[in-house]
Design a protein around this motif. Sequence first.
Motif, short mmCIF file in Angstrom:
data_model
loop_
_atom_site.label_atom_id
_atom_site.label_comp_id
_atom_site.label_asym_id
_atom_site.label_seq_id
_atom_site.Cartn_x
_atom_site.Cartn_y
_atom_site.Cartn_z
N ALA A 174 0.83 -1.21 0.00
CA ALA A 174 0.00 0.00 0.00
C ALA A 174 0.86 1.26 0.00
O ALA A 174 0.57 2.24 -0.71
CB ALA A 174 -0.92 0.00 1.22
N THR A 175 1.96 1.23 0.79
CA THR A 175 2.86 2.39 0.84
C THR A 175 3.59 2.57 -0.48
O THR A 175 3.73 3.70 -0.98
CB THR A 175 3.87 2.22 1.99
N GLN A 176 4.04 1.47 -1.06
CA GLN A 176 4.69 1.53 -2.37
C GLN A 176 3.75 2.12 -3.42
O GLN A 176 4.18 2.88 -4.29
CB GLN A 176 5.13 0.13 -2.81
N TYR A 177 2.48 1.75 -3.33
CA TYR A 177 1.51 2.27 -4.28
C TYR A 177 1.39 3.79 -4.16
O TYR A 177 1.37 4.51 -5.17
CB TYR A 177 0.14 1.63 -4.05
N LEU A 178 1.36 4.30 -2.93
CA LEU A 178 1.28 5.75 -2.73
C LEU A 178 2.53 6.45 -3.26
O LEU A 178 2.44 7.51 -3.88
CB LEU A 178 1.10 6.07 -1.24
N VAL A 179 3.69 5.84 -3.03
CA VAL A 179 4.94 6.41 -3.57
C VAL A 179 4.86 6.45 -5.09
O VAL A 179 5.23 7.45 -5.72
CB VAL A 179 6.16 5.59 -3.11
N GLY A 180 4.36 5.37 -5.68
CA GLY A 180 4.23 5.31 -7.13
C GLY A 180 3.24 6.32 -7.69
O GLY A 180 3.35 6.72 -8.86
N GLN A 181 2.32 6.77 -6.85
CA GLN A 181 1.35 7.79 -7.27
C GLN A 181 1.92 9.20 -7.13
O GLN A 181 1.24 10.18 -7.43
CB GLN A 181 0.07 7.67 -6.44
N GLY A 182 3.15 9.29 -6.64
CA GLY A 182 3.81 10.59 -6.54
C GLY A 182 3.82 11.21 -5.16
O GLY A 182 4.29 12.36 -5.00
N TYR A 183 3.37 10.50 -4.14
CA TYR A 183 3.33 11.06 -2.80
C TYR A 183 4.68 10.86 -2.09
O TYR A 183 5.31 9.82 -2.22
CB TYR A 183 2.18 10.43 -2.00
N LYS A 184 5.08 11.86 -1.33
CA LYS A 184 6.43 11.83 -0.73
C LYS A 184 6.40 11.97 0.79
O LYS A 184 7.35 11.60 1.47
CB LYS A 184 7.26 12.98 -1.30
N ASN A 185 5.34 12.52 1.34
CA ASN A 185 5.22 12.70 2.79
C ASN A 185 4.05 11.86 3.31
O ASN A 185 2.96 12.38 3.56
CB ASN A 185 5.03 14.18 3.14
N ILE A 186 4.31 10.57 3.42
CA ILE A 186 3.26 9.60 3.72
C ILE A 186 3.29 9.26 5.21
O ILE A 186 4.31 8.81 5.74
CB ILE A 186 3.47 8.31 2.89
N ALA A 187 2.16 9.48 5.86
CA ALA A 187 2.05 9.18 7.30
C ALA A 187 1.35 7.86 7.52
O ALA A 187 0.54 7.42 6.69
CB ALA A 187 1.29 10.30 8.01
N LEU A 188 1.66 7.22 8.63
CA LEU A 188 0.95 6.04 9.08
C LEU A 188 0.28 6.38 10.41
O LEU A 188 0.94 6.79 11.36
CB LEU A 188 1.90 4.86 9.28
N ILE A 189 -1.04 6.24 10.45
CA ILE A 189 -1.80 6.47 11.68
C ILE A 189 -2.39 5.14 12.10
O ILE A 189 -3.17 4.53 11.37
CB ILE A 189 -2.91 7.52 11.47
#
Length: 339
Positions: A174-189
């Motif tokens: 899921a995190t890799q997918y967000l990175v692949g979508q161009g997101y760089k500041n990804i939080a985990l809550i």
Amino acid sequence: MSKKRLSIVDIANNLNISKTTVSFILNGRAKEKRISTEMVDKVLKYVKEVGYKPNSLAKSLRTGKSNTIGLIVEDISNPFFGSIARLIEDRAYKNGYKIIYCSTYNDMQKTRDMINMFRDRHVDGYIIAPPQGVEEDIASLINESMPVVLFDRYLPTIDTDYVVVNNQFSAYNATQYLVGQGYKNIALITFANDQTQMVDRIRGYQMALKEHGLKQLIKELPFAEDLTESITAFLKSRKGIDAVLFGTNRDATYGIKIMHNLGIRIPEDIAVISFDDSDAFELHSPPITTVAQPVEDMAEHIITILLDKLNNNGVGTKNQSIVLHTDLVVRGSSQPVKK
């Protein structure tokens, strides 16, 4: 004054026959004991007339079986646990078992109390989503040759059956997918605890960010009734967040509501992915991307393992460690970053 409960002895005395004969008839052993059809009909007719109901606890003491299963979950109102419980209950009922269930809210003492209550009720087996701290209690059940199946998480020091998903890879993916979508500041809550599923989800998230040299932004929540204050404070203090992976659907439900109240747009301001799917996430605008656990497969494995142990009295059945795969269900909440 309450009416005295009718017993097998009362029935025998009223019909002038032995209590053993009544017991055999009511326990379905009349043919085996060569009791006449006329006598069976006489007893069953009388039982129906007086509305006799057997004492299930007394029966379990006689037969060694109560035909009940104790199901201990974190929160039965949570869609994930509720769905699992419903599917297990359906399959158990078809196999002659009833389910007694309760929620622990990750409370160690309550879990211990529930295990003891189920012991008193002579349940035949246990299905448990355990909090930390109950290792000795579960080990005690196993030492008593009670079938125990853990699910959603397991206890590393306890050798018993369990059914889980590949939490580490699921969070990593899921995190890799967000990175692949161009997101760089990804939080985990997510919730703050040492349960295996949460530890693995955090580890998967960390692995994905480390591969890309991105900063980790983890908010571990208390297991409280209301998460509004914790999530609100985190989102307000971390202005640069452009995506959030929620560790459970409960976190996500609070988080999405808070984002709406704060005027944060999904996904224009912050993209969202949640662990665990639900109908509510599909109805949200935009629909929420989720890591969907295979609820039906999980329930099927759990109850199949337990029924096999119950039917074989645990003889010749090795403990199983079942790890199932999740699906990343992509929806509108995780659209690519607009250039």
